[in-house]
Design a protein around this motif. Structure first.
Motif, PDB file in Angstrom:
ATOM      1  N   LYS A  47       0.828  -1.204   0.000  1.00 39.34           N
ATOM      2  CA  LYS A  47       0.000   0.000   0.000  1.00 39.34           C
ATOM      3  C   LYS A  47       0.865   1.257   0.000  1.00 39.34           C
ATOM      4  O   LYS A  47       0.384   2.351  -0.234  1.00 39.34           O
ATOM      5  N   GLN A  48       2.146   1.105   0.264  1.00 41.80           N
ATOM      6  CA  GLN A  48       3.056   2.242   0.290  1.00 41.80           C
ATOM      7  C   GLN A  48       3.392   2.674  -1.133  1.00 41.80           C
ATOM      8  O   GLN A  48       3.638   1.838  -2.007  1.00 41.80           O
ATOM      9  N   ASP A  49       3.387   3.988  -1.372  1.00 44.30           N
ATOM     10  CA  ASP A  49       3.769   4.525  -2.674  1.00 44.30           C
ATOM     11  C   ASP A  49       5.279   4.383  -2.829  1.00 44.30           C
ATOM     12  O   ASP A  49       6.051   4.996  -2.091  1.00 44.30           O
ATOM     13  N   GLN A  50       5.682   3.528  -3.768  1.00 45.47           N
ATOM     14  CA  GLN A  50       7.113   3.316  -3.978  1.00 45.47           C
ATOM     15  C   GLN A  50       7.401   3.017  -5.439  1.00 45.47           C
ATOM     16  O   GLN A  50       6.528   2.556  -6.167  1.00 45.47           O
ATOM     17  N   ALA A  51       8.630   3.317  -5.857  1.00 43.32           N
ATOM     18  CA  ALA A  51       9.040   3.023  -7.225  1.00 43.32           C
ATOM     19  C   ALA A  51       8.829   1.540  -7.508  1.00 43.32           C
ATOM     20  O   ALA A  51       9.101   0.690  -6.650  1.00 43.32           O
ATOM     21  N   GLY A  52       8.306   1.248  -8.678  1.00 39.97           N
ATOM     22  CA  GLY A  52       8.038  -0.135  -9.056  1.00 39.97           C
ATOM     23  C   GLY A  52       6.600  -0.559  -8.834  1.00 39.97           C
ATOM     24  O   GLY A  52       6.198  -1.619  -9.328  1.00 39.97           O
ATOM     25  N   ASN A  53       5.802   0.228  -8.106  1.00 39.16           N
ATOM     26  CA  ASN A  53       4.383  -0.102  -7.958  1.00 39.16           C
ATOM     27  C   ASN A  53       3.740  -0.226  -9.336  1.00 39.16           C
ATOM     28  O   ASN A  53       4.125   0.485 -10.273  1.00 39.16           O
ATOM     29  N   ILE A  81       8.781   7.830 -10.324  1.00 38.60           N
ATOM     30  CA  ILE A  81       9.226   8.779  -9.302  1.00 38.60           C
ATOM     31  C   ILE A  81       8.107   8.938  -8.289  1.00 38.60           C
ATOM     32  O   ILE A  81       7.022   9.432  -8.616  1.00 38.60           O
ATOM     33  N   VAL A  82       8.346   8.514  -7.058  1.00 41.00           N
ATOM     34  CA  VAL A  82       7.337   8.534  -6.004  1.00 41.00           C
ATOM     35  C   VAL A  82       6.776   9.951  -5.852  1.00 41.00           C
ATOM     36  O   VAL A  82       7.522  10.928  -5.779  1.00 41.00           O
ATOM     37  N   GLY A  83       5.441  10.030  -5.842  1.00 37.98           N
ATOM     38  CA  GLY A  83       4.763  11.305  -5.660  1.00 37.98           C
ATOM     39  C   GLY A  83       4.781  12.219  -6.866  1.00 37.98           C
ATOM     40  O   GLY A  83       4.250  13.330  -6.816  1.00 37.98           O
ATOM     41  N   VAL A 101      -1.845   4.408 -26.441  1.00 38.26           N
ATOM     42  CA  VAL A 101      -0.965   5.504 -26.025  1.00 38.26           C
ATOM     43  C   VAL A 101       0.107   4.982 -25.084  1.00 38.26           C
ATOM     44  O   VAL A 101      -0.055   3.929 -24.443  1.00 38.26           O
ATOM     45  N   GLN A 102       1.183   5.740 -24.978  1.00 34.39           N
ATOM     46  CA  GLN A 102       2.262   5.388 -24.064  1.00 34.39           C
ATOM     47  C   GLN A 102       2.962   6.678 -23.641  1.00 34.39           C
ATOM     48  O   GLN A 102       3.119   7.604 -24.431  1.00 34.39           O
ATOM     49  N   GLY A 103       3.351   6.716 -22.347  1.00 37.04           N
ATOM     50  CA  GLY A 103       4.109   7.877 -21.885  1.00 37.04           C
ATOM     51  C   GLY A 103       3.943   8.128 -20.408  1.00 37.04           C
ATOM     52  O   GLY A 103       3.432   7.303 -19.656  1.00 37.04           O
ATOM     53  N   GLN A 104       4.363   9.310 -20.020  1.00 31.85           N
ATOM     54  CA  GLN A 104       4.380   9.719 -18.623  1.00 31.85           C
ATOM     55  C   GLN A 104       3.008  10.211 -18.175  1.00 31.85           C
ATOM     56  O   GLN A 104       2.354  10.984 -18.860  1.00 31.85           O
ATOM     57  N   PHE A 105       2.575   9.760 -16.992  1.00 34.04           N
ATOM     58  CA  PHE A 105       1.359  10.243 -16.341  1.00 34.04           C
ATOM     59  C   PHE A 105       1.805  10.934 -15.058  1.00 34.04           C
ATOM     60  O   PHE A 105       2.430  10.314 -14.195  1.00 34.04           O
TER      61      PHE A 105
END
Length: 148
Positions: A47-53, A81-83, A101-105
């Motif tokens: 449940k923790q926000d972390q890289a790789g989620n 990138i967390v957060g 589509v593909q890219g940064q959200f």
């Protein structure tokens, strides 16, 4: 005769290349839809926000007025990138075909994603998609496809 064929082929090729940019411009299209994000789930066991989620979903798509259901989407994102940001890939399915589509959200603010292709009426699609938050909760988004 051979020289004439070469000249004709060259003229034909130049003519096609000269017309191609105008044909692409004539087929440019903007499609505006709304996604209601109701099924989003982080599925990596933490449940923790972390890289790789990993974030997955399959949501309903509505017209630009957010009134009439016109399709669905499905996809996934990986937390980079967390957060701040996720890297995503998804497909929006509409009556005339699908658009990938593909890219940064981004966690806050609009994102610009690449259109990676499509099916049906959108076969061979390219361009960009603007993703715009409709509310601060992140439960509804405008998808504005700028098709080339």
């Amino acid at each position: 005769m051979t020289g004439n064929r070469v000249r004709y082929a060259l003229l034909l090729t130049v003519g096609v290349l000269a017309v191609a940019p105008f044909a692409a411009a004539a087929s440019a299209q903007t499609i505006h839809v709304v996604e209601r994000a109701t099924t989003d789930a982080v599925t990596n066991g933490s449940k923790q926000d972390q890289a790789g989620n990993v974030l997955t979903w399959h949501n309903k798509i509505y017209d630009a007025a957010n009134k009439k259901r016109i399709g669905r989407d499905a996809g996934y994102c990986i937390r980079i990138i967390v957060g701040k940001s996720w890297e995503c890939s998804w497909t929006t399915y509409l009556e005339a075909g699908s658009i990938g589509v593909q890219g940064q959200f981004l966690d806050k603010g609009d994102s610009e994603l690449a259109i990676t292709g499509g099916t049906g009426a959108y076969a061979g699609a390219s361009g960009t998609m603007t993703l715009h938050y409709r509310n601060k909760k992140g439960t509804a988004f405008d998808f504005i496809f700028h098709l080339k």
